[in-house]
Design a protein around this motif. Structure first.
Motif, PDB file in Angstrom:
ATOM      1  N   UNK A  46       0.807  -1.224   0.000  1.00 15.63           N
ATOM      2  CA  UNK A  46       0.000   0.000   0.000  1.00 15.63           C
ATOM      3  C   UNK A  46       0.838   1.272   0.000  1.00 15.63           C
ATOM      4  N   UNK A  47       2.106   1.167   0.339  1.00 13.82           N
ATOM      5  CA  UNK A  47       2.950   2.365   0.465  1.00 13.82           C
ATOM      6  C   UNK A  47       4.166   2.243  -0.443  1.00 13.82           C
ATOM      7  N   UNK A  48       4.550   3.375  -1.033  1.00 15.59           N
ATOM      8  CA  UNK A  48       5.738   3.351  -1.883  1.00 15.59           C
ATOM      9  C   UNK A  48       6.996   3.362  -1.014  1.00 15.59           C
ATOM     10  N   UNK A  49       8.119   3.199  -1.655  1.00 16.12           N
ATOM     11  CA  UNK A  49       9.399   3.103  -0.946  1.00 16.12           C
ATOM     12  C   UNK A  49       9.673   4.331  -0.092  1.00 16.12           C
ATOM     13  N   UNK A  50       9.340   5.509  -0.607  1.00 17.21           N
ATOM     14  CA  UNK A  50       9.559   6.751   0.139  1.00 17.21           C
ATOM     15  C   UNK A  50       8.702   6.779   1.400  1.00 17.21           C
ATOM     16  N   UNK A  81       3.511  10.693  10.892  1.00 19.91           N
ATOM     17  CA  UNK A  81       2.902   9.857   9.853  1.00 19.91           C
ATOM     18  C   UNK A  81       2.031  10.708   8.928  1.00 19.91           C
ATOM     19  N   UNK A  82       1.287  11.643   9.510  1.00 16.12           N
ATOM     20  CA  UNK A  82       0.467  12.542   8.691  1.00 16.12           C
ATOM     21  C   UNK A  82       1.342  13.321   7.708  1.00 16.12           C
ATOM     22  N   UNK A  83       2.477  13.805   8.191  1.00 18.29           N
ATOM     23  CA  UNK A  83       3.392  14.570   7.340  1.00 18.29           C
ATOM     24  C   UNK A  83       3.945  13.711   6.199  1.00 18.29           C
ATOM     25  N   UNK A  84       4.048  12.403   6.443  1.00 16.75           N
ATOM     26  CA  UNK A  84       4.569  11.493   5.417  1.00 16.75           C
ATOM     27  C   UNK A  84       3.469  10.944   4.512  1.00 16.75           C
ATOM     28  N   UNK A  87      -1.541   6.969   6.694  1.00 17.57           N
ATOM     29  CA  UNK A  87      -2.682   6.920   7.603  1.00 17.57           C
ATOM     30  C   UNK A  87      -2.766   5.525   8.203  1.00 17.57           C
ATOM     31  N   UNK A  88      -2.741   5.467   9.517  1.00 12.29           N
ATOM     32  CA  UNK A  88      -2.837   4.198  10.225  1.00 12.29           C
ATOM     33  C   UNK A  88      -4.121   4.178  11.044  1.00 12.29           C
TER      34      UNK A  88
END
Length: 146
Positions: A46-50, A81-84, A87-88
């Protein structure tokens, strides 16, 4: 009976409560523990490498100040996490804060064994036993007891 025996009532204060140390005498001498987080394949898909690297960076940064209150750790994690753009679920933030609270550091790996941060000796390859079991009771390699 000797007076040297301690009963459960000896650990109870006047208010009827036991302290953490009384409930677990080793609590005050427990060695620092490492928080080892394992990211599953679904999270990685669900998330890219960055974003994954940003997650790792956020967890490592927050763990550097892990002697704070769990609520403060949780708020710091949410902000990072929000800045990145990650969303968890709320429960994930609480669990992460609980794991990081008072930890002696952090290691992050994937469920396939890649270490993303931390001591490489913690990888699955170093802890996956090379012993393979069998259901066949007649197999000569089967242990005497199982």
């Amino acid at each position: 009976m000797s007076d040297s025996y301690q009963t459960r009532d000896d650990n109870v204060d006047a208010g009827g409560e036991t302290s953490d140390v009384d409930a677990n005498p080793a609590a005050d001498i427990a060695p620092p523990r490492l928080a080892h987080l394992v990211l599953n394949g679904a999270f990685l898909e669900r998330h890219d490498t960055t974003q994954v690297q940003s997650y790792v960076d956020a967890v490592v940064a927050v763990s550097a100040d892990s002697d704070r209150d769990e609520d403060d750790i949780e708020a710091d994690l949410r902000e990072r996490m929000d800045a990145a753009g990650i969303a968890l679920p709320d429960e994930s933030y609480r669990n992460l804060a609980r794991q990081l609270h008072d930890s002696a550091g952090v290691a992050v790996s994937t469920d396939d064994g890649r270490m993303l941060h931390g001591d490489p000796s913690l990888s699955i390859a170093n802890h996956d036993p090379d012993v393979r079991g069998t259901d066949d009771p007649e197999d000569p390699d089967r242990p005497f007891y199982s």
